[in-house]
Design a protein around this motif. Sequence first.
Motif, PDB file in Angstrom:
ATOM      1  N   LEU A   1      -2.829   5.600  -1.664  1.00  0.00           N
ATOM      2  CA  LEU A   1      -1.723   6.342  -1.050  1.00  0.00           C
ATOM      3  C   LEU A   1      -1.767   7.814  -1.446  1.00  0.00           C
ATOM      4  CD1 LEU A   1       1.247   3.812  -1.369  1.00  0.00           C
ATOM      5  CD2 LEU A   1      -0.095   4.375   0.658  1.00  0.00           C
TER       6      LEU A   1
ATOM      7  N   LEU B   1       1.874   5.591   5.817  1.00  0.00           N
ATOM      8  CA  LEU B   1       2.586   4.588   5.030  1.00  0.00           C
ATOM      9  C   LEU B   1       2.875   3.347   5.858  1.00  0.00           C
ATOM     10  CD1 LEU B   1       5.155   6.794   3.050  1.00  0.00           C
ATOM     11  CD2 LEU B   1       3.022   5.800   2.204  1.00  0.00           C
ATOM     12  N   PHE B   2       3.242   3.559   7.116  1.00  0.00           N
ATOM     13  CA  PHE B   2       3.486   2.428   8.017  1.00  0.00           C
ATOM     14  C   PHE B   2       2.217   1.633   8.241  1.00  0.00           C
ATOM     15  CE2 PHE B   2       3.516   0.803  12.424  1.00  0.00           C
ATOM     16  CZ  PHE B   2       4.570  -0.106  12.321  1.00  0.00           C
TER      17      PHE B   2
ATOM     18  N   MET C   1      -0.403   1.425   6.282  1.00  0.00           N
ATOM     19  CA  MET C   1      -0.786   0.728   5.054  1.00  0.00           C
ATOM     20  C   MET C   1       0.060  -0.525   4.865  1.00  0.00           C
ATOM     21  SD  MET C   1      -2.805   0.629   2.440  1.00  0.00           S
ATOM     22  CE  MET C   1      -3.508   2.261   2.162  1.00  0.00           C
ATOM     23  N   ALA C   2       1.373  -0.393   5.068  1.00  0.00           N
ATOM     24  CA  ALA C   2       2.253  -1.548   4.927  1.00  0.00           C
ATOM     25  C   ALA C   2       1.900  -2.629   5.941  1.00  0.00           C
ATOM     26  CB  ALA C   2       3.708  -1.118   5.091  1.00  0.00           C
ATOM     27  N   LEU C   3       1.564  -2.207   7.150  1.00  0.00           N
ATOM     28  CA  LEU C   3       1.212  -3.153   8.206  1.00  0.00           C
ATOM     29  C   LEU C   3      -0.074  -3.895   7.863  1.00  0.00           C
ATOM     30  CD1 LEU C   3       2.638  -3.730  10.935  1.00  0.00           C
ATOM     31  CD2 LEU C   3       0.964  -2.236  12.012  1.00  0.00           C
ATOM     32  N   SER C   4      -1.073  -3.156   7.381  1.00  0.00           N
ATOM     33  CA  SER C   4      -2.367  -3.764   7.058  1.00  0.00           C
ATOM     34  C   SER C   4      -2.258  -4.738   5.895  1.00  0.00           C
ATOM     35  CB  SER C   4      -3.386  -2.662   6.730  1.00  0.00           C
ATOM     36  OG  SER C   4      -3.598  -1.807   7.828  1.00  0.00           O
ATOM     37  N   VAL C   5      -1.562  -4.328   4.839  1.00  0.00           N
ATOM     38  CA  VAL C   5      -1.407  -5.209   3.677  1.00  0.00           C
ATOM     39  C   VAL C   5      -0.631  -6.465   4.060  1.00  0.00           C
ATOM     40  CG1 VAL C   5      -0.359  -5.420   1.386  1.00  0.00           C
ATOM     41  CG2 VAL C   5      -1.584  -3.328   2.013  1.00  0.00           C
ATOM     42  N   SER C   6       0.408  -6.306   4.877  1.00  0.00           N
ATOM     43  CA  SER C   6       1.186  -7.470   5.316  1.00  0.00           C
ATOM     44  C   SER C   6       0.324  -8.421   6.141  1.00  0.00           C
ATOM     45  CB  SER C   6       2.394  -7.010   6.145  1.00  0.00           C
ATOM     46  OG  SER C   6       3.251  -6.186   5.375  1.00  0.00           O
TER      47      SER C   6
ATOM     48  N   LEU D   1      -4.033   0.449  -4.732  1.00  0.00           N
ATOM     49  CA  LEU D   1      -3.236   0.832  -3.569  1.00  0.00           C
ATOM     50  C   LEU D   1      -2.483   2.134  -3.818  1.00  0.00           C
ATOM     51  CD1 LEU D   1      -1.772  -2.603  -2.381  1.00  0.00           C
ATOM     52  CD2 LEU D   1      -3.451  -1.194  -1.184  1.00  0.00           C
TER      53      LEU D   1
ATOM     54  N   THR E   1      -4.006  -3.871  12.371  1.00  0.00           N
ATOM     55  CA  THR E   1      -3.470  -5.196  12.055  1.00  0.00           C
ATOM     56  C   THR E   1      -4.487  -6.281  12.361  1.00  0.00           C
ATOM     57  OG1 THR E   1      -1.236  -4.401  12.588  1.00  0.00           O
ATOM     58  CG2 THR E   1      -1.558  -6.783  12.457  1.00  0.00           C
TER      59      THR E   1
ATOM     60  N   GLN F   1      -8.222   3.106   8.224  1.00  0.00           N
ATOM     61  CA  GLN F   1      -7.167   4.112   8.246  1.00  0.00           C
ATOM     62  C   GLN F   1      -7.729   5.509   8.023  1.00  0.00           C
ATOM     63  OE1 GLN F   1      -3.930   2.893   5.571  1.00  0.00           O
ATOM     64  NE2 GLN F   1      -4.550   0.780   5.887  1.00  0.00           N
TER      65      GLN F   1
END
Length: 305
Positions: free
Chosen positions: A139, A106-107, A109-114, A135, A26, A59
């Motif tokens: 994945l 997946l968590f 990736m979602a955290l980094s993009v957010s 993206l 993050t 990642q």
Amino acid sequence: MVHLLHANLHALLRAKRFWLSAFILTAGAAWDAIAQRGMASLNGGALLDNTIVNCAAWQFILLPCLCGLFINTDYHDGTIRCKLTVGRSRTAVYLSNFITVYAMELFFMALSVSAVLIAGAGLTIGNPGNVALRLAVLLMLFLALTAICVFAAMLIANRSALVVCAMVGLGLMFGGQAICLALESPKVIPNYGSVIMTTNEDGEQTMQYLDREGNPISADDIPMIPNPSYIDEPLQSVLRTANNIQPGGQLWEILWDGHRVFSDDGAQVETIEYTPRWQLALYSAAVTLFFLGLGLTLFRRKDLK
């Protein structure tokens, strides 16, 4: 399977290394976005397109390490033997670990993009469709990387599992980068001896090229010679395909958004070519199925003393 997944997720969420990795990812993603904001304040042309996908490099390093640690902890604590003792099948144990590790990715990736979108608020995405497609391919390649790392971690019961998984991740990543760079070597290169800085009458510094004998030579008169490092066909196509199959090669194809192709004379980049995204996704699916099938077969026969 549901109970195994619940137990895995409970253990994962209680692990400090999991949250430390999440914090590192993050912070790194947010820092990249803030750097883009700084560039936007200077030239006004910064976009978030590459920043969003660049977090995948971190990642690619952390996922194999966490996979090795998570599964090896189960071996060290005797958790895997306990799961089998209470009646869970080896297939269920293997697949539950695979799903858990990929859910972790997946968590992340979602955290980094957010983090990028929040820290980069105000900046625009130049091509949202291309970013979404990149993206999606990322994945898929992480699905293949997960299958490879789980395969290694489930078959190595001792502490070396962490080292093996880390080396696999680093080897695929930097090996893929080295092959990509080698494949982008031009056909010809300029033949000159050295470059020196000279000062003219107005006090301005300019570059002066020297030939092999040390004589000044104009930039327009520099001769071009064949590049000994150039990889010609058919080896170039073979290496390109092999590198696109493995996750590390796919990573750089996506991060760099294609690869350079030089003109026929080899003097300059003529265009940027893209390996079809659907082809990369199919490669990842094939790698995933291969390592899942092989891993399940070998794990069923593994002696868990």
